[in-house]
Scaffold this active site. Structure first.
Site, PDB file in Angstrom:
ATOM      1  N   CYS A   1      44.055  42.963  39.040  1.00 54.04           N
ATOM      2  CA  CYS A   1      44.025  43.724  37.166  1.00 54.04           C
ATOM      3  C   CYS A   1      42.630  43.992  37.224  1.00 54.04           C
ATOM      4  CB  CYS A   1      44.815  43.359  36.160  1.00 54.04           C
ATOM      5  SG  CYS A   1      44.122  43.676  34.753  1.00 54.04           S
TER       6      CYS A   1
ATOM      7  N   CYS B   1      41.280  42.707  34.005  1.00 58.63           N
ATOM      8  CA  CYS B   1      40.770  41.686  34.040  1.00 58.63           C
ATOM      9  C   CYS B   1      39.895  40.571  35.009  1.00 58.63           C
ATOM     10  CB  CYS B   1      42.762  40.667  34.917  1.00 58.63           C
ATOM     11  SG  CYS B   1      44.286  42.032  34.399  1.00 58.63           S
TER      12      CYS B   1
END
Length: 107
Positions: A30, A33
């Site tokens: 991600c 992230c």
């Protein structure tokens, strides 16, 4: 630096913690992230002793992510006394994460 935990650590590290806890639920794949990671690490350093700042890779904590109803990452959840007191989904501003720690009683 934020400490990495696994799903098996959840009860001891989060639910039974004597101090407020901020948990970053993330995925290695991600991009938001990865962008959030340095901020989470910085908060861990700043709030050490006042709160735990932890990271949980959802691939290693599927049961926890499911129980929390996490449908998107990053999801950052604050706990106090084993209870959720707030959460942020998606990449947010540093101030919003600091407010979330405040919701957990961290000054």
């Amino acid at each position: 630096m934020a400490r990495q935990i696994r799903g098996a650590d959840w009860e001891a590290e989060v639910l039974r913690s004597p101090v407020p806890v901020l948990v970053d639920l993330y995925s290695k794949h991600c991009n938001p992230c990865q962008a959030l990671a340095p901020l989470i690490d910085r908060l861990a350093g700043e709030y050490g002793g006042k709160a735990k700042v932890l990271k949980l890779n959802i691939a290693e904590g599927v049961e926890v992510a499911t129980a929390l109803g996490v449908s998107s990452v990053p999801t950052v959840v604050a706990f106090r006394g084993g209870n959720e007191v707030g959460r942020l989904v998606g990449l947010r501003s540093e101030q919003q994460y600091r407010r979330l720690l405040g919701q957990a009683g961290v000054e």
